[in-house]
Design an enzyme around this catalytic site. Structure first.
Site, PDB file in Angstrom:
ATOM      1  N   SER A 214      33.447  11.557  21.396  1.00 41.68           N
ATOM      2  CA  SER A 214      32.319  10.664  22.018  1.00 41.68           C
ATOM      3  C   SER A 214      32.509   9.970  23.254  1.00 41.68           C
ATOM      4  O   SER A 214      33.571  10.282  23.962  1.00 41.68           O
ATOM      5  CB  SER A 214      31.923   9.747  20.983  1.00 41.68           C
ATOM      6  OG  SER A 214      30.692   8.903  21.299  1.00 41.68           O
ATOM      7  N   ASN A 215      31.936   8.802  23.760  1.00 43.30           N
ATOM      8  CA  ASN A 215      32.179   8.055  24.883  1.00 43.30           C
ATOM      9  C   ASN A 215      32.009   6.758  24.841  1.00 43.30           C
ATOM     10  O   ASN A 215      31.607   6.271  23.491  1.00 43.30           O
ATOM     11  CB  ASN A 215      31.570   8.657  26.118  1.00 43.30           C
ATOM     12  CG  ASN A 215      29.858   8.722  25.704  1.00 43.30           C
ATOM     13  OD1 ASN A 215      29.158   7.607  25.533  1.00 43.30           O
ATOM     14  ND2 ASN A 215      29.243   9.789  25.666  1.00 43.30           N
ATOM     15  N   ARG A 216      31.973   5.763  25.494  1.00 46.44           N
ATOM     16  CA  ARG A 216      32.021   4.334  25.456  1.00 46.44           C
ATOM     17  C   ARG A 216      30.664   3.710  25.469  1.00 46.44           C
ATOM     18  O   ARG A 216      30.460   2.510  25.503  1.00 46.44           O
ATOM     19  CB  ARG A 216      32.821   3.568  26.450  1.00 46.44           C
ATOM     20  CG  ARG A 216      34.245   3.886  26.316  1.00 46.44           C
ATOM     21  CD  ARG A 216      34.968   3.130  27.471  1.00 46.44           C
ATOM     22  NE  ARG A 216      36.446   3.746  27.767  1.00 46.44           N
ATOM     23  CZ  ARG A 216      37.520   3.418  26.866  1.00 46.44           C
ATOM     24  NH1 ARG A 216      37.237   2.182  25.978  1.00 46.44           N
ATOM     25  NH2 ARG A 216      38.792   3.958  27.176  1.00 46.44           N
ATOM     26  N   ALA A 281      24.167   8.634  27.148  1.00 44.13           N
ATOM     27  CA  ALA A 281      25.416   9.168  27.679  1.00 44.13           C
ATOM     28  C   ALA A 281      25.766  10.283  26.762  1.00 44.13           C
ATOM     29  O   ALA A 281      26.384  10.272  25.837  1.00 44.13           O
ATOM     30  CB  ALA A 281      26.656   8.074  27.550  1.00 44.13           C
TER      31      ALA A 281
END
Ligand code: CTP
Length: 418
Positions: A214-216, A281
């Site tokens: 995943s991402n932030r 995102a």
């Protein structure tokens, strides 16, 4: 009769009028009269130095309500809590450099400054000071901080100042201040009739039953757009990756985890929408295979994960659209504008919101963001650091202009124009 107004624009609005110690305090008297004439109920809170310029009695007579100046006297009635709690807006006019500094820093050493800490209603400030003070870097920084937190600052005007000099420092005229108060009290409904399909948050691409890529992304930017659009009258469907944010009121939230699910949910609703905003995102890659059971170390010191690209949702949606406007984001760490322009063109977008995610105080997880908006005709607008909620309104303003420009311009036409 001088005070008669046929259509008062602030009927029933409860406003705290803060008056601070500037020579322009005398102008607050006529401002108060104008606010009352427009139907507002005004509680005046003066700083101690303001009382040196105008007596509380003047405001008391004109507002028809008691005036509070002393935190400690007022404390018995908890005025610092009760006034802002019931207020629709706090208007500070004139606002001195000292007051702006206290407000920016969160100092509460008198009734008015303490009310800013207890109140959650909109704040409008009309600064008044000498021109050299207004342009001092400290004042500039405090004004910027207040704006970033959502305060509406009505810039002072150029002209002769009390010091005898000429400069920008005269408190804004009554009409501009009244317009600002109306603006914070009357949300625009300029998105009525539009249907926004919006994505937000990260996607999670499973590796095995307990792990994912995943991402932030926190989802804050997309959720802020959903809230702002709803307030301005749009219908909003928010397809959201996993976030910890509450659903904005009046917005239908469709939770998804992976890029594939996000694409499916957005595609299914594309024909319903008039505008698509892709603030999510999306993970660019996902594991080629999802292990059905938890992956074990099995004595290995290292491991390799084979990845495959996810579908580019934005390009897919942009290719499928009929009359919808399509808006994308570009999250970059370097060469912001060239990368954003390339994405605008390759994904066939009407507008791209470019942001540098490495900028201090902005980007992932923060409540603040700065951005550059680039539209399909190449017009570029820099938006300085401000709250994501305020930035959301700026983005909606820019998209609204494109909607008015060419409500039915098609994707094919867009590609041809470039
Ligand atoms: N996007 C998308 N589907 C993907 C990847 C990105 O719809 N698989 C969308 C994002 O929601 C955003 C825009 O495309 O609106 C740009 O995303 P960004 O991450 O900045 O760029 P990428 O297209 O992923 O390109 P790169 O990774 O090369 O920067």
């Amino acid at each position: 009769m001088e005070d008669h107004v046929r259509n008062p624009s602030l009927t029933g609005a409860r406003i705290v009028l803060g008056v601070t110690g500037s020579i322009a305090a005398y102008k607050a008297v006529t401002l108060l009269r104008a606010l009352v004439r427009e139907g507002a109920v005004i509680d005046v809170a003066m700083t101690r130095s303001a009382t040196k310029f105008v007596t509380p009695l003047t405001f008391e007579v004109l507002s028809g309500r008691p005036v509070t100046a002393d935190l400690f006297q007022a404390h018995q009635e908890m005025k610092h809590l009760s006034l802002p709690e019931h207020a629709d807006a706090i208007l500070v006019a004139p606002a001195t450099a000292n007051f702006l500094a206290k407000a920016a820093l969160g100092l509460g050493d008198d009734l008015l400054s303490t009310m800013l800490l207890t109140g959650r209603c909109p704040l409008v400030c009309a600064p008044a000071m000498d021109g050299g003070m207004w342009s001092h870097p400290t004042v500039v920084a405090h004004v910027e901080a207040l704006r970033a937190r959502g305060a509406l600052i009505v810039d002072p005007e150029e002209g002769p100042l009390a010091s005898g000099r000429i400069g920008q420092g005269r408190m804004a005229g009554e009409d501009r201040i009244l317009d600002a108060v109306r603006a914070v009290l009357t949300p625009k409904r300029d998105w009525q009739g539009q249907r926004i399909l919006l994505s937000a948050g990260p996607t999670q691409e499973p590796i095995d039953p307990v792990r994912y890529l995943s991402n932030r992304s926190s989802g804050k930017m997309g959720y802020a757009i959903a809230e702002a659009a709803r307030k301005r009258g749009a219908e909003v469907i928010l397809v959201s990756g996993p976030t910890s944010l509450p659903a904005p009121s009046g917005v239908e939230v469709i939770p998804v985890e992976t890029a594939e699910e996000m694409l499916k949910q957005l595609s299914n609703r594309l024909s319903w929408s008039t505008v698509v905003v892709m603030a999510a995102a999306v993970a660019d890659f996902r594991p080629r295979q999802v292990a059905p059971q938890k992956l074990k170390k099995q004595g290995r010191r290292s491991a390799t994960l084979e990845l495959e690209q996810t579908t580019d949702i934005l390009s897919t949606i942009s290719g499928q659209r009929t009359t919808q406007l399509v808006i994308g984001f570009a999250a970059e760490t370097h060469d912001l504008l060239p990368h954003a322009r390339a994405k605008l063109a390759s994904k066939g977008l009407d507008l791209i919101v470019a942001n540098d995610v490495t900028r201090p105080k902005a980007g992932f997880g923060s409540d603040f963001n700065a951005a550059t908006l680039i539209d399909r005709d190449g017009h570029t607008t820099d938006i300085p650091l401000k709250s994501k909620r305020e930035l959301a309104d700026d983005i909606l303003d820019a998209v609204r202009r494109l909607l008015v420009d060419s409500p039915t311009r098609r994707h094919g036409d867009l590609r041809k124009r470039r």
